[in-house]
Design a protein around this motif. Structure first.
Motif: not given
Length: 102
Positions: A20, A22, A24, A31, A33-34, A58
């Motif tokens: 995981i 996350a 910025r 933001d 996220v992957d 992703s």
């Protein structure tokens, strides 16, 4: 580059792993996220069969701007050459207008 795929036979036990990420991107205030998940196992009387499943999501929004150039072949002093005919200022992944200049 040597790409080696995972296999359900890489180990004697079940496989369950994930990542995981996350964060910025501060330069564009986006933001990101992957995450990824892999699960697998062996089965059969002698564990001769195996299954392995992998999934990933992703979202990494990147912004960049560039100039896209248009060219034409025209002789320059009798010699064939490339001549700039147009350009376009492009903005990607951003809600800014795109300007084109002939």
């Amino acid at each position: 580059m040597n790409l080696v795929s995972k296999s359900a036979f890489d180990t004697d036990h079940r496989i369950f792993e994930g990542t995981i990420l996350a964060g910025r991107l501060t330069d564009h205030n986006n933001d990101l996220v992957d995450f990824a998940l892999t699960a697998g196992t062996q089965f059969g009387a002698r564990n001769q069969f195996g299954m392995l499943f992998t999934g990933e999501y992703s979202r990494v929004p990147r912004e960049f701007n560039d100039i896209e150039q248009g060219y034409s072949t025209q002789p320059i002093s009798g010699v064939p050459g490339l001549v700039s005919t147009s350009y376009a200022l492009q903005g990607y992944l951003k809600s800014s207008p795109t300007a084109a200049c002939p």
